[in-house]
Design a protein around this motif. Structure first.
Motif, mmCIF file in Angstrom:
data_model
loop_
_atom_site.group_PDB
_atom_site.id
_atom_site.type_symbol
_atom_site.label_atom_id
_atom_site.label_comp_id
_atom_site.label_asym_id
_atom_site.label_seq_id
_atom_site.Cartn_x
_atom_site.Cartn_y
_atom_site.Cartn_z
ATOM 1 N N ALA A 141 25.326 62.370 19.013
ATOM 2 C CA ALA A 141 26.355 63.303 18.686
ATOM 3 C C ALA A 141 25.786 64.760 18.818
ATOM 4 O O ALA A 141 25.308 65.441 17.717
ATOM 5 C CB ALA A 141 26.982 63.015 17.496
ATOM 6 N N LYS A 142 25.353 64.942 20.251
ATOM 7 C CA LYS A 142 24.841 66.440 20.401
ATOM 8 C C LYS A 142 26.133 67.182 20.989
ATOM 9 O O LYS A 142 26.216 67.048 21.992
ATOM 10 C CB LYS A 142 23.657 66.096 21.447
ATOM 11 C CG LYS A 142 23.016 67.699 21.643
ATOM 12 C CD LYS A 142 21.763 67.475 22.763
ATOM 13 C CE LYS A 142 21.500 68.466 23.362
ATOM 14 N NZ LYS A 142 20.124 68.374 24.087
ATOM 15 N N PHE A 143 26.122 68.365 20.179
ATOM 16 C CA PHE A 143 27.097 69.307 20.504
ATOM 17 C C PHE A 143 26.989 70.564 21.212
ATOM 18 O O PHE A 143 25.652 70.890 21.282
ATOM 19 C CB PHE A 143 27.836 69.770 19.320
ATOM 20 C CG PHE A 143 28.660 68.587 18.512
ATOM 21 C CD1 PHE A 143 27.919 67.756 17.587
ATOM 22 C CD2 PHE A 143 29.928 68.279 18.595
ATOM 23 C CE1 PHE A 143 28.541 66.785 16.924
ATOM 24 C CE2 PHE A 143 30.781 67.241 18.194
ATOM 25 C CZ PHE A 143 29.913 66.685 17.338
ATOM 26 N N PRO B 72 16.131 60.486 23.869
ATOM 27 C CA PRO B 72 16.863 61.030 25.017
ATOM 28 C C PRO B 72 17.643 62.143 24.552
ATOM 29 O O PRO B 72 18.957 61.744 24.091
ATOM 30 C CB PRO B 72 17.494 59.922 25.718
ATOM 31 C CG PRO B 72 17.727 58.944 24.597
ATOM 32 C CD PRO B 72 16.705 59.102 23.626
ATOM 33 N N SER B 73 17.479 63.298 24.872
ATOM 34 C CA SER B 73 18.341 64.444 24.412
ATOM 35 C C SER B 73 19.137 64.827 25.377
ATOM 36 O O SER B 73 20.206 65.466 25.329
ATOM 37 C CB SER B 73 17.527 65.730 24.101
ATOM 38 O OG SER B 73 16.721 66.328 25.048
ATOM 39 N N SER B 74 18.897 64.476 26.702
ATOM 40 C CA SER B 74 19.844 64.563 27.858
ATOM 41 C C SER B 74 21.163 63.774 27.535
ATOM 42 O O SER B 74 21.180 62.514 27.276
ATOM 43 C CB SER B 74 19.139 64.175 29.274
ATOM 44 O OG SER B 74 20.364 63.995 30.277
ATOM 45 N N ASP C 132 25.053 77.235 29.936
ATOM 46 C CA ASP C 132 26.376 76.394 29.622
ATOM 47 C C ASP C 132 26.175 75.083 30.141
ATOM 48 O O ASP C 132 26.145 74.632 31.067
ATOM 49 C CB ASP C 132 27.334 77.004 30.599
ATOM 50 C CG ASP C 132 28.476 76.689 30.200
ATOM 51 O OD1 ASP C 132 29.733 77.170 30.780
ATOM 52 O OD2 ASP C 132 28.787 75.844 29.330
ATOM 53 N N LYS C 133 26.080 74.168 28.980
ATOM 54 C CA LYS C 133 26.095 72.721 29.164
ATOM 55 C C LYS C 133 27.441 71.855 28.868
ATOM 56 O O LYS C 133 27.220 70.830 28.299
ATOM 57 C CB LYS C 133 24.932 72.284 28.635
ATOM 58 C CG LYS C 133 23.519 72.829 29.206
ATOM 59 C CD LYS C 133 22.316 72.263 28.254
ATOM 60 C CE LYS C 133 21.129 72.900 28.915
ATOM 61 N NZ LYS C 133 19.813 72.251 28.177
ATOM 62 N N LYS C 134 28.514 72.882 29.020
ATOM 63 C CA LYS C 134 29.854 72.192 28.529
ATOM 64 C C LYS C 134 30.094 70.893 29.176
ATOM 65 O O LYS C 134 31.077 70.082 28.535
ATOM 66 C CB LYS C 134 30.794 73.351 28.083
ATOM 67 C CG LYS C 134 31.321 73.628 29.432
ATOM 68 C CD LYS C 134 32.455 74.843 29.052
ATOM 69 C CE LYS C 134 33.164 75.292 30.303
ATOM 70 N NZ LYS C 134 31.919 76.560 31.055
ATOM 71 N N HIS D 12 19.701 72.493 34.096
ATOM 72 C CA HIS D 12 20.462 71.117 33.484
ATOM 73 C C HIS D 12 19.734 70.142 33.167
ATOM 74 O O HIS D 12 18.519 70.131 33.628
ATOM 75 C CB HIS D 12 21.444 71.054 34.772
ATOM 76 C CG HIS D 12 22.708 72.000 34.558
ATOM 77 N ND1 HIS D 12 23.442 71.836 33.789
ATOM 78 C CD2 HIS D 12 23.099 72.525 35.828
ATOM 79 C CE1 HIS D 12 24.570 72.590 33.995
ATOM 80 N NE2 HIS D 12 24.242 73.172 35.290
ATOM 81 N N CYS D 13 20.541 69.409 32.299
ATOM 82 C CA CYS D 13 19.760 68.135 31.498
ATOM 83 C C CYS D 13 19.924 66.859 32.481
ATOM 84 O O CYS D 13 19.544 65.783 32.116
ATOM 85 C CB CYS D 13 20.423 67.779 30.399
ATOM 86 S SG CYS D 13 20.306 69.450 28.992
ATOM 87 N N GLY D 14 20.559 67.258 33.780
ATOM 88 C CA GLY D 14 20.460 66.243 34.537
ATOM 89 C C GLY D 14 20.193 66.822 36.109
ATOM 90 O O GLY D 14 20.193 68.120 36.443
ATOM 91 N N VAL E 50 13.034 63.325 25.813
ATOM 92 C CA VAL E 50 13.445 62.903 27.034
ATOM 93 C C VAL E 50 14.686 63.480 27.578
ATOM 94 O O VAL E 50 15.893 63.388 27.200
ATOM 95 C CB VAL E 50 13.505 61.383 27.435
ATOM 96 C CG1 VAL E 50 13.842 61.179 28.790
ATOM 97 C CG2 VAL E 50 12.288 60.807 26.895
ATOM 98 N N CYS E 51 14.353 64.892 28.433
ATOM 99 C CA CYS E 51 15.248 65.514 29.134
ATOM 100 C C CYS E 51 14.761 66.258 30.333
ATOM 101 O O CYS E 51 13.553 66.185 30.318
ATOM 102 C CB CYS E 51 16.015 66.456 28.178
ATOM 103 S SG CYS E 51 17.706 66.966 28.921
ATOM 104 N N ILE E 52 15.391 66.941 31.114
ATOM 105 C CA ILE E 52 14.764 67.387 32.258
ATOM 106 C C ILE E 52 15.072 68.700 32.239
ATOM 107 O O ILE E 52 14.632 69.743 33.182
ATOM 108 C CB ILE E 52 15.312 66.635 33.606
ATOM 109 C CG1 ILE E 52 16.535 66.717 33.843
ATOM 110 C CG2 ILE E 52 14.533 65.312 33.821
ATOM 111 C CD1 ILE E 52 16.884 66.252 35.300
ATOM 112 N N CYS E 53 15.893 69.275 31.464
ATOM 113 C CA CYS E 53 16.454 70.836 31.479
ATOM 114 C C CYS E 53 15.357 71.903 31.606
ATOM 115 O O CYS E 53 15.185 72.923 31.977
ATOM 116 C CB CYS E 53 17.356 71.096 30.403
ATOM 117 S SG CYS E 53 16.857 70.639 28.738
ATOM 118 N N SER E 54 14.202 71.549 30.791
ATOM 119 C CA SER E 54 13.044 72.508 30.548
ATOM 120 C C SER E 54 12.212 72.365 31.978
ATOM 121 O O SER E 54 11.108 73.004 32.075
ATOM 122 C CB SER E 54 12.103 72.242 29.546
ATOM 123 O OG SER E 54 12.977 72.176 28.260
HETATM 124 ZN ZN ZN Z 1 18.265 69.084 28.168
#
Ligand code: ZN
Ligand code: PB1
Length: 330
Positions: free
Chosen positions: A198-200, A167-169, A220-222, A131-133, A121-125
């Motif tokens: 803990a997703k880096f 949820p990977s977001s 860039d998702k920093k 972005h993941c949000g 579950v993420c929306i970046c794709s």
């Molecule tokens: Zn994502």
């Protein structure tokens, strides 16, 4: 005279070596197979940069997954890939009627009633921003809107028939929101949350982001992926997700983060812990073997043993199909 050590006798015999290694035994059930599902139902599209990473249309899944289930595959992790359907700011085609992940969950549920279907579950794709949000007009992430959207997607994936929500977001508060949304919709006691805790921020997501045609320049998702140098933030993220109700935890990527894996298992020994060997790590191991540096099976199984020894109960890896064969003969 100093006491002479006698360590060799403890691992001279294969059975003794096995007895010394029970903490890191590899079984087929340890492995989860991530599958990228294309929104064109009938395609099977290898990734140019990494042909071993293929995008499957939902009509090609049964033929691909069936033989793997026969070999002992017990769980898959589903990602949707949009090449046909549109992307927009809120990722509407993550869970729309014809969304690839929705189609895949339904098809796999009916074809393989006993496998464990984990829905990413993420929306970046699915977002036009990559972005993941959900982004505000000024480019910041709207956390409340994002968390609400992730919870909505989770309920729709649950209704489609998945067994686990992952949820990977990395939005703060998404686990609590997903858990309450699942509960409000009657899934509270049926569907656990495997949180990408803990997703880096990593440079090893490249092949995947290319496969999903990420719209994010330089990916860039920093702003919301954890800073690689901080174990403190990782520990706090693990605790945050447990406090919010996560049923299982994850560390991602794998190679450079086995210390965090060990920390997570030490902090929460009773919680199933997953590690994600991401696309760039998969590519590295493949290329090294292609260059003749090691036999692929020996190298990959050594890495998997190390991840298990570091504390992983569950290993998410594109090598899952290979491991099923290797564990059948080893
Ligand atoms: Zn994502
Ligand atoms: N959220 C989907 C993509 C995400 C990387 C990212 O967030 O940039 C990972 C999947 N959860 C990529 C995994 C991989 O590279 O194999």
């Amino acid at each position: 005279m100093a006491k002479r050590s006698t360590l060799f006798c403890s691992y001279r015999h294969q059975v003794l070596r096995n007895w010394q290694s029970t903490e890191a035994v590899l079984t087929k059930e340890n492995f989860v197979y991530p599958i990228l599902v294309h929104d064109k139902p009938d395609v099977e599209e290898p990734l140019e940069a990494l042909p071993a990473l293929t995008r499957y249309g939902c009509n090609r899944l049964e033929a691909h997954v069936g033989p793997l289930v026969d070999k002992g595959l017990t769980s898959v992790l589903i990602f949707g890939v949009l090449q046909n359907l549109s992307k927009d700011v809120r990722g509407s085609n993550a869970d729309s009627e014809n969304a690839p992940a929705m189609q895949a969950i339904r098809k796999l549920r009916s074809a393989f009633p006993n496998i464990l279907i984990i829905a990413d579950v993420c929306i970046c794709s699915y977002t036009s921003t990559g972005h993941c949000g959900i982004c505000c007009d000024n480019g910041d992430i709207d956390i409340d809107a994002s968390v609400k959207r992730l919870a909505e997607i989770s309920v729709n994936f649950a209704k489609a028939g998945c067994d686990v929500i992952a949820p990977s977001s990395m939005m703060d508060g998404r686990v609590a929101a997903i858990k309450s949304a699942l509960k409000e919709n009657g899934f509270g006691n049926k569907i656990p949350v495997l949180s990408y805790s803990a997703k880096f921020r990593s440079f090893f997501y490249g092949p995947f982001l290319e496969a999903t045609k990420s719209c994010l320049p330089k990916q860039d998702k920093k702003m919301y992926h954890l800073p690689p140098a901080s174990s403190g933030i990782a520990h706090r993220a693990l605790k945050r997700d447990i406090d919010e109700g996560a049923d299982m935890l994850m560390v991602k990527p794998s190679f450079a983060y086995t210390d965090i894996l060990r920390d997570a298992k030490t902090m929460f020994p009773d919680i199933p812990l997953a590690v994600y060997q991401v696309s760039g790590e998969y590519a590295m191991l493949l290329k090294g073997a292609e260059e003749g540096l090691y036999n692929l099976d020996d190298g990959v199984l050594e890495v998997m043993t190390g991840l298990r020894r570091a504390g992983a109960d569950i290993i998410i890896t594109y090598f899952a199909p290979y491991v099923l064969d290797w564990l059948s003969v080893k």
